[in-house]
Motif scaffolding. Structure first.
Motif, PDB file in Angstrom:
ATOM      1  N   SER A 260       0.830  -1.210   0.000  1.00 46.67           N
ATOM      2  CA  SER A 260       0.000   0.000   0.000  1.00 46.67           C
ATOM      3  C   SER A 260       0.862   1.257   0.000  1.00 46.67           C
ATOM      4  CB  SER A 260      -0.899   0.025   1.246  1.00 46.67           C
ATOM      5  OG  SER A 260      -1.752  -1.087   1.279  1.00 46.67           O
ATOM      6  N   PRO A 261       0.360   2.349  -0.596  1.00 42.10           N
ATOM      7  CA  PRO A 261       1.053   3.629  -0.458  1.00 42.10           C
ATOM      8  C   PRO A 261       1.112   4.017   1.030  1.00 42.10           C
ATOM      9  CG  PRO A 261      -0.625   3.750  -2.154  1.00 42.10           C
ATOM     10  CD  PRO A 261      -0.844   2.466  -1.424  1.00 42.10           C
ATOM     11  N   ARG A 262       2.189   4.639   1.420  1.00 40.87           N
ATOM     12  CA  ARG A 262       2.363   5.002   2.818  1.00 40.87           C
ATOM     13  C   ARG A 262       2.118   6.498   3.027  1.00 40.87           C
ATOM     14  NH1 ARG A 262       8.240   3.459   4.136  1.00 40.87           N
ATOM     15  NH2 ARG A 262       8.478   4.263   2.025  1.00 40.87           N
ATOM     16  N   VAL A 263       1.665   6.836   4.212  1.00 37.36           N
ATOM     17  CA  VAL A 263       1.566   8.229   4.648  1.00 37.36           C
ATOM     18  C   VAL A 263       2.214   8.305   6.022  1.00 37.36           C
ATOM     19  CG1 VAL A 263      -0.568   8.643   3.365  1.00 37.36           C
ATOM     20  CG2 VAL A 263      -0.687   7.927   5.755  1.00 37.36           C
ATOM     21  N   PRO A 264       2.656   9.484   6.430  1.00 38.93           N
ATOM     22  CA  PRO A 264       3.261   9.586   7.766  1.00 38.93           C
ATOM     23  C   PRO A 264       2.202   9.407   8.849  1.00 38.93           C
ATOM     24  CG  PRO A 264       3.057  11.757   6.760  1.00 38.93           C
ATOM     25  CD  PRO A 264       2.703  10.765   5.703  1.00 38.93           C
ATOM     26  N   LEU A 265       2.511   8.563   9.822  1.00 35.31           N
ATOM     27  CA  LEU A 265       1.600   8.286  10.921  1.00 35.31           C
ATOM     28  C   LEU A 265       2.052   8.950  12.228  1.00 35.31           C
ATOM     29  CD1 LEU A 265       1.032   4.492  10.194  1.00 35.31           C
ATOM     30  CD2 LEU A 265      -0.513   6.397   9.641  1.00 35.31           C
ATOM     31  N   MET A 266       3.332   9.224  12.323  1.00 33.37           N
ATOM     32  CA  MET A 266       3.888   9.939  13.475  1.00 33.37           C
ATOM     33  C   MET A 266       4.975  10.885  12.975  1.00 33.37           C
ATOM     34  SD  MET A 266       4.281   6.824  16.266  1.00 33.37           S
ATOM     35  CE  MET A 266       4.623   7.945  17.630  1.00 33.37           C
ATOM     36  N   TYR A 267       5.356  11.831  13.826  1.00 35.70           N
ATOM     37  CA  TYR A 267       6.511  12.668  13.506  1.00 35.70           C
ATOM     38  C   TYR A 267       7.278  12.977  14.780  1.00 35.70           C
ATOM     39  CZ  TYR A 267       4.196  16.999  15.181  1.00 35.70           C
ATOM     40  OH  TYR A 267       3.582  17.967  15.942  1.00 35.70           O
ATOM     41  N   SER A 268       8.515  13.378  14.622  1.00 34.85           N
ATOM     42  CA  SER A 268       9.337  13.771  15.759  1.00 34.85           C
ATOM     43  C   SER A 268      10.200  14.950  15.347  1.00 34.85           C
ATOM     44  CB  SER A 268      10.212  12.605  16.234  1.00 34.85           C
ATOM     45  OG  SER A 268      11.028  12.122  15.181  1.00 34.85           O
ATOM     46  N   LEU A 269      10.513  15.783  16.305  1.00 37.47           N
ATOM     47  CA  LEU A 269      11.392  16.916  16.025  1.00 37.47           C
ATOM     48  C   LEU A 269      12.251  17.226  17.236  1.00 37.47           C
ATOM     49  CD1 LEU A 269      10.401  19.811  17.481  1.00 37.47           C
ATOM     50  CD2 LEU A 269       8.613  19.653  15.763  1.00 37.47           C
TER      51      LEU A 269
END
Length: 276
Positions: A260-269
């Motif tokens: 499946s195409p992926r999308v961001p589910l989490m982020y960090s900075l």
């Protein structure tokens, strides 16, 4: 449904979280028996991105029952402080710290609103200010949060944030494969449902919650305006629970199938404060 800002948003959320503390303490989701035995609830990418905390001070904003906070102490932080607006959660965190043999010099917990953190915590600055997953959605004013958090970062220190990606809030609730909601929505999302993420079958009374959606650009801009320098912004294709039916479990996390195409589910900075 979307509604104008309700005056009772803080108290509604506090009552909801207070009631769920004993549910969380008893849940398989938090698995306190495994935690007491040494299991680390921190995500691998968080440990890698924050790096060695040995000998450093760390403030955890919106710490809930303190598992992540205490984990940083286990990883060698010289002093950790957790802050949460739920007094039952803070009491639970203090109890866990005592069980682990950590004195208040090593692990302290404070019951206070996150916007009042600068006045509530025992020290004026910390090497690391940490905010874990699922915290920002409970705050209406991200600029005020950023200013408060930045004021507590010591010169040469940094703020670290790990969060659910707001893009997931625009996807359909059933499959997570279609865009159905507005990414730039500003009004709060008001819900009134029993149970919760740790135990969906729990019988609960205080079910009203008020949450806000904060696009990534809003968060980054708020931190930059508060005087921090963003060192990185990473997006992750994994999340902590099966939010959408299309997600599959792997290595204790959830992600879309490889086909499946992926999308961001989490982020960090990570955002640092320059030395004076």
């Amino acid at each position: 449904m979307y509604t104008p800002n309700p005056a009772d948003w803080r108290e509604s959320n506090r009552r909801r979280w207070d009631e769920r503390v004993p549910i969380h303490l008893a849940s398989d989701y938090y698995d306190l028996a495994a935690f007491r035995a040494g299991k680390d609830p921190l995500r691998a990418f968080e440990r890698a991105e924050i790096g060695d905390v040995t000998g450093r001070s760390l403030l955890h904003l919106q710490c809930h029952i303190g598992l992540d906070t205490l984990s940083w102490a286990r990883h060698g932080a010289a002093r950790v402080v957790g802050l949460d607006f739920s007094e039952p959660a803070v009491e639970a965190a203090r109890g866990l710290a005592a069980e682990l043999g950590l004195t208040q010099d090593r692990a302290a917990f404070v019951a206070a609103d996150v916007y009042d953190a600068a006045e509530a915590v025992p020290d004026s600055s910390y090497d690391i200010v940490y905010t874990g997953v699922g915290a920002l959605c409970w705050l209406p004013d991200i600029r005020r949060w950023a200013e408060t958090a930045a004021s507590l970062v010591a010169p040469g220190g940094f703020l670290y944030l790990a969060e659910f990606h707001p893009l997931t809030d625009v996807l359909d609730d059933a499959t997570g494969t279609r865009i159905e909601h507005d990414y730039f929505a500003r009004d709060p999302w008001v819900e009134d449902g029993p149970g919760g993420y740790a135990d969906g079958d729990a019988v609960t009374v205080h079910n009203r919650s008020v949450e806000w959606q904060h696009p990534v650009g809003e968060v980054v801009t708020a931190l930059a305006r508060a005087g921090l320098r963003v060192d990185f912004l990473h997006e992750h294709d994994v999340t902590l629970f099966r939010r959408f039916a299309a997600l599959e479990p792997r290595d204790g996390l959830y992600r879309y199938p490889a086909t499946s195409p992926r999308v961001p589910l989490m982020y960090s900075l990570k955002a640092g404060k320059p030395r004076a």
